[in-house]
Design a protein around this motif. Sequence first.
Motif, PDB file in Angstrom:
ATOM      1  N   LEU A  40       0.814  -1.218   0.000  1.00  0.00           N
ATOM      2  CA  LEU A  40       0.000   0.000   0.000  1.00  0.00           C
ATOM      3  C   LEU A  40       0.844   1.263   0.000  1.00  0.00           C
ATOM      4  N   VAL A  41       0.296   2.296  -0.618  1.00  0.00           N
ATOM      5  CA  VAL A  41       0.757   3.657  -0.348  1.00  0.00           C
ATOM      6  C   VAL A  41      -0.251   4.229   0.635  1.00  0.00           C
ATOM      7  N   MET A  42       0.261   4.813   1.706  1.00  0.00           N
ATOM      8  CA  MET A  42      -0.630   5.317   2.751  1.00  0.00           C
ATOM      9  C   MET A  42      -0.300   6.788   2.991  1.00  0.00           C
ATOM     10  N   VAL A  43      -1.256   7.656   2.697  1.00  0.00           N
ATOM     11  CA  VAL A  43      -1.040   9.091   2.910  1.00  0.00           C
ATOM     12  C   VAL A  43      -1.855   9.505   4.131  1.00  0.00           C
ATOM     13  N   SER A  44      -1.172   9.939   5.195  1.00  0.00           N
ATOM     14  CA  SER A  44      -1.877  10.362   6.411  1.00  0.00           C
ATOM     15  C   SER A  44      -1.767  11.876   6.536  1.00  0.00           C
ATOM     16  N   LEU A  45      -2.899  12.493   6.838  1.00  0.00           N
ATOM     17  CA  LEU A  45      -2.934  13.955   6.923  1.00  0.00           C
ATOM     18  C   LEU A  45      -3.511  14.388   8.265  1.00  0.00           C
ATOM     19  N   GLY A  46      -2.869  15.361   8.884  1.00  0.00           N
ATOM     20  CA  GLY A  46      -3.440  15.971  10.087  1.00  0.00           C
ATOM     21  C   GLY A  46      -4.208  17.195   9.628  1.00  0.00           C
ATOM     22  N   ILE A  47      -5.527  17.207   9.845  1.00  0.00           N
ATOM     23  CA  ILE A  47      -6.367  18.267   9.267  1.00  0.00           C
ATOM     24  C   ILE A  47      -7.078  19.039  10.376  1.00  0.00           C
ATOM     25  N   ASN A  48      -7.024  20.353  10.249  1.00  0.00           N
ATOM     26  CA  ASN A  48      -7.602  21.221  11.271  1.00  0.00           C
ATOM     27  C   ASN A  48      -9.112  21.391  11.059  1.00  0.00           C
ATOM     28  N   ARG A  49      -9.811  20.297  11.185  1.00  0.00           N
ATOM     29  CA  ARG A  49     -11.280  20.327  11.180  1.00  0.00           C
ATOM     30  C   ARG A  49     -11.790  18.943  11.585  1.00  0.00           C
ATOM     31  N   LEU A  50     -13.047  18.881  11.945  1.00  0.00           N
ATOM     32  CA  LEU A  50     -13.639  17.596  12.308  1.00  0.00           C
ATOM     33  C   LEU A  50     -14.336  17.002  11.083  1.00  0.00           C
ATOM     34  N   PHE A  51     -14.488  15.685  11.104  1.00  0.00           N
ATOM     35  CA  PHE A  51     -15.218  15.016  10.018  1.00  0.00           C
ATOM     36  C   PHE A  51     -16.254  14.100  10.661  1.00  0.00           C
ATOM     37  N   SER A  52     -17.025  14.664  11.609  1.00  0.00           N
ATOM     38  CA  SER A  52     -17.935  13.798  12.372  1.00  0.00           C
ATOM     39  C   SER A  52     -19.044  13.211  11.504  1.00  0.00           C
ATOM     40  N   GLU A  53     -19.273  13.830  10.343  1.00  0.00           N
ATOM     41  CA  GLU A  53     -20.389  13.370   9.504  1.00  0.00           C
ATOM     42  C   GLU A  53     -20.042  12.090   8.725  1.00  0.00           C
ATOM     43  N   LEU A  54     -18.766  11.701   8.705  1.00  0.00           N
ATOM     44  CA  LEU A  54     -18.365  10.558   7.880  1.00  0.00           C
ATOM     45  C   LEU A  54     -18.119   9.309   8.713  1.00  0.00           C
ATOM     46  N   PRO A  55     -18.427   8.122   8.146  1.00  0.00           N
ATOM     47  CA  PRO A  55     -18.064   6.887   8.856  1.00  0.00           C
ATOM     48  C   PRO A  55     -16.540   6.687   8.799  1.00  0.00           C
ATOM     49  N   PRO A  56     -16.004   5.835   9.653  1.00  0.00           N
ATOM     50  CA  PRO A  56     -14.554   5.667   9.699  1.00  0.00           C
ATOM     51  C   PRO A  56     -13.932   5.135   8.403  1.00  0.00           C
ATOM     52  N   HIS A  57     -14.665   4.299   7.655  1.00  0.00           N
ATOM     53  CA  HIS A  57     -14.062   3.726   6.441  1.00  0.00           C
ATOM     54  C   HIS A  57     -14.902   4.086   5.214  1.00  0.00           C
ATOM     55  N   ASN A  58     -14.257   4.735   4.267  1.00  0.00           N
ATOM     56  CA  ASN A  58     -14.933   5.179   3.049  1.00  0.00           C
ATOM     57  C   ASN A  58     -14.136   4.710   1.841  1.00  0.00           C
ATOM     58  N   LEU A  59     -14.845   4.496   0.746  1.00  0.00           N
ATOM     59  CA  LEU A  59     -14.162   4.180  -0.508  1.00  0.00           C
ATOM     60  C   LEU A  59     -14.601   5.205  -1.543  1.00  0.00           C
ATOM     61  N   LEU A  60     -13.631   5.965  -2.046  1.00  0.00           N
ATOM     62  CA  LEU A  60     -13.952   6.968  -3.071  1.00  0.00           C
ATOM     63  C   LEU A  60     -13.641   6.393  -4.445  1.00  0.00           C
ATOM     64  N   LEU A  61     -14.636   6.359  -5.318  1.00  0.00           N
ATOM     65  CA  LEU A  61     -14.399   5.959  -6.714  1.00  0.00           C
ATOM     66  C   LEU A  61     -14.161   7.262  -7.466  1.00  0.00           C
ATOM     67  N   LEU A  62     -12.946   7.431  -7.927  1.00  0.00           N
ATOM     68  CA  LEU A  62     -12.500   8.756  -8.363  1.00  0.00           C
ATOM     69  C   LEU A  62     -13.004   9.143  -9.748  1.00  0.00           C
ATOM     70  N   ARG A  63     -13.435  10.378  -9.839  1.00  0.00           N
ATOM     71  CA  ARG A  63     -13.834  10.983 -11.105  1.00  0.00           C
ATOM     72  C   ARG A  63     -12.590  11.206 -11.961  1.00  0.00           C
ATOM     73  N   ARG A  64     -11.524  11.645 -11.288  1.00  0.00           N
ATOM     74  CA  ARG A  64     -10.263  11.890 -11.987  1.00  0.00           C
ATOM     75  C   ARG A  64      -9.193  10.993 -11.392  1.00  0.00           C
ATOM     76  N   PRO A  65      -8.888   9.879 -12.076  1.00  0.00           N
ATOM     77  CA  PRO A  65      -7.849   8.997 -11.542  1.00  0.00           C
ATOM     78  C   PRO A  65      -6.487   9.671 -11.604  1.00  0.00           C
ATOM     79  N   PHE A  66      -5.511   9.115 -10.920  1.00  0.00           N
ATOM     80  CA  PHE A  66      -4.130   9.571 -11.102  1.00  0.00           C
ATOM     81  C   PHE A  66      -3.248   8.348 -11.334  1.00  0.00           C
TER      82      PHE A  66
END
Length: 505
Positions: free
Chosen positions: A316-342
């Motif tokens: 795996l490539v694992m990108v961890s980010l410390g973000i100055n906001r809460l994300f209480s509205e989201l469940p802990p595990h999400n899968l994003l199917l990307l509109r723009r792949p990289f």
Amino acid sequence: MKNNTIIVIGGGLAGLAAGCYALLNGYDCTVVEQHHEAGGLAATWTRGDYIIDGGLLHLTGTQPGLAAYDLYRQLGILPRLRLIEPPVLLRVFDESLDRSLDVGRNLDRLAFELKTLSPSDEELINDIAFGSKHIGLIDVQTAEMPFELMGARQKLRRSWSMRSTLRFFTGFYAQPVADILGKLEDQFVRNVLLGLTFPQAPLWHLMLNLSLFSRGQMALLPEGSISLVRLLEERYLSLGGILQTGTRVAGVKTLPLAGGEYEARGVELESGEALEADYLIGALDTHVMTHDLLGGDFLDQPTLARFRDWQLHQPLVMVSLGINRLFSELPPHNLLLLRRPFFVGDKTVDRLHLRLFNYCPSFAPAGKTVVQAWFESDWAYWSTLAQTDRSAYEAEKERMAREVIRRLEYHFPGVVRKVEMTDVATPYTTWRATGNFQGSYRGWLPTPRVAVATVPRTLPGLQHFVTAGHWTVPGGGAPATLLSGRHAVQLVCRRDGRPFTSGAS
Ligand SMILES: Cc1cc2nc3c(=O)[nH]c(=O)nc-3n(C[C@H](O)[C@H](O)[C@H](O)COP(=O)(O)OP(=O)(O)OC[C@H]3O[C@@H](n4cnc5c(N)ncnc54)[C@H](O)[C@@H]3O)c2cc1C
């Protein structure tokens, strides 16, 4: 020297578990770990004010009904480990369709929602839902004793206990997930189900995941992987074990026996020091163990065939980010199917797993969150880059962070300005930190054939040496890995003529 010492090479989950059972069975035990702390892949590290968890997401078998539960109690993990049962296993969001779906506990509801999205796929969705509801709770790779010690009676008892569900492990249900889901007409429905397992796994693997989750047998660790490791380590030390961290084993000392066989007698450390023991348990990467520590001397055809024919869990490539906001509205595990792949090397990244550590309050200062994105990547690409062009490697890591932040910006406008910490781990990082072959994070991939295969815990021609860890249990994962530590000690006890005890009263 007393005739009752065991050295365990590797202080991951398997090594610590093996250490506990060794002590419970009257052996003196030293666990030797190359890293400055135990845990192996179940690793947690600090970046500024943030804590990053690079280890397991779910612990399975946390309720009575599975062998893993008894194992956790024997090892002192339960009831002390803090757990959270999430209401949602996975949220899948398709950016192109602007459509999302939550996989919750109620399998009837999931089937209903999938069929509403794609009425023409009703029959197949019904088959999968039926299988998931009726497969029950199965202890895959967690038999009570190693197969080497199972007599005809135990094998029969095991088959008998699984008699009502055996049909789910053959035929239609044993075909690869990707082949079965390829028959679905609706791509979004396919992607939701694909997000629940590995495409190469048998269909029953997906069904079992749904079954375990719907029965409350999959929990999150709100204090991170480290909490599991700490409890195991505490149990091991309280039983009198020695943990030697920052100590790399460079080789295994062997003595020739009559008849051309050898006996393991201890380890040579990188420092030049030697440690002696009556038995060794190799609870580390299988390639390092057989090729580096044993110099390729005890490799037989089946082992070579595994390296040649079996697939690995892709790193795996694992990108961890410390973000100055809460994300209480989201469940802990999400899968994003990307509109723009990289693109990374030759690979297209068209989906991102997003882990929101909004359930781990101690991982970030108040009002902030650690968000982690991960995707499968190519070992050769990252290892070549790291070893041939360090600055290109670092630049590529930075690009990974930018690509992820750009995708997050699409969902959370303004987030780009709120990122305070960035940490990128690549397959090369995993390999360097734990030695796992080609950076694999779970060992052998459970393809239909491999998922039910067994890996011998001893090496041909080498006495007093037993193996443990996720490379001995195809599919890997914490429960099977911990149990492999117990199996290793069961094999030692049998060889030593001692009755095995699990310490349970
Ligand atoms: C991102 C991620 C997500 C995961 N998600 C889940 C999940 O949701 N559920 C689940 O059940 N499992 C999950 N897993 C898998 C699980 O964490 C692993 O299968 C398990 O931790 C493997 O433990 P192990 O002891 O077999 O191996 P390791 O953790 O690799 O331990 C081997 C140890 O040996 C040490 N070592 C290697 N060489 C030497 C040497 N020469 N001398 C001394 N020491 C040495 C290493 O440093 C390491 O500490 C996940 C893993 C990762 C990385």
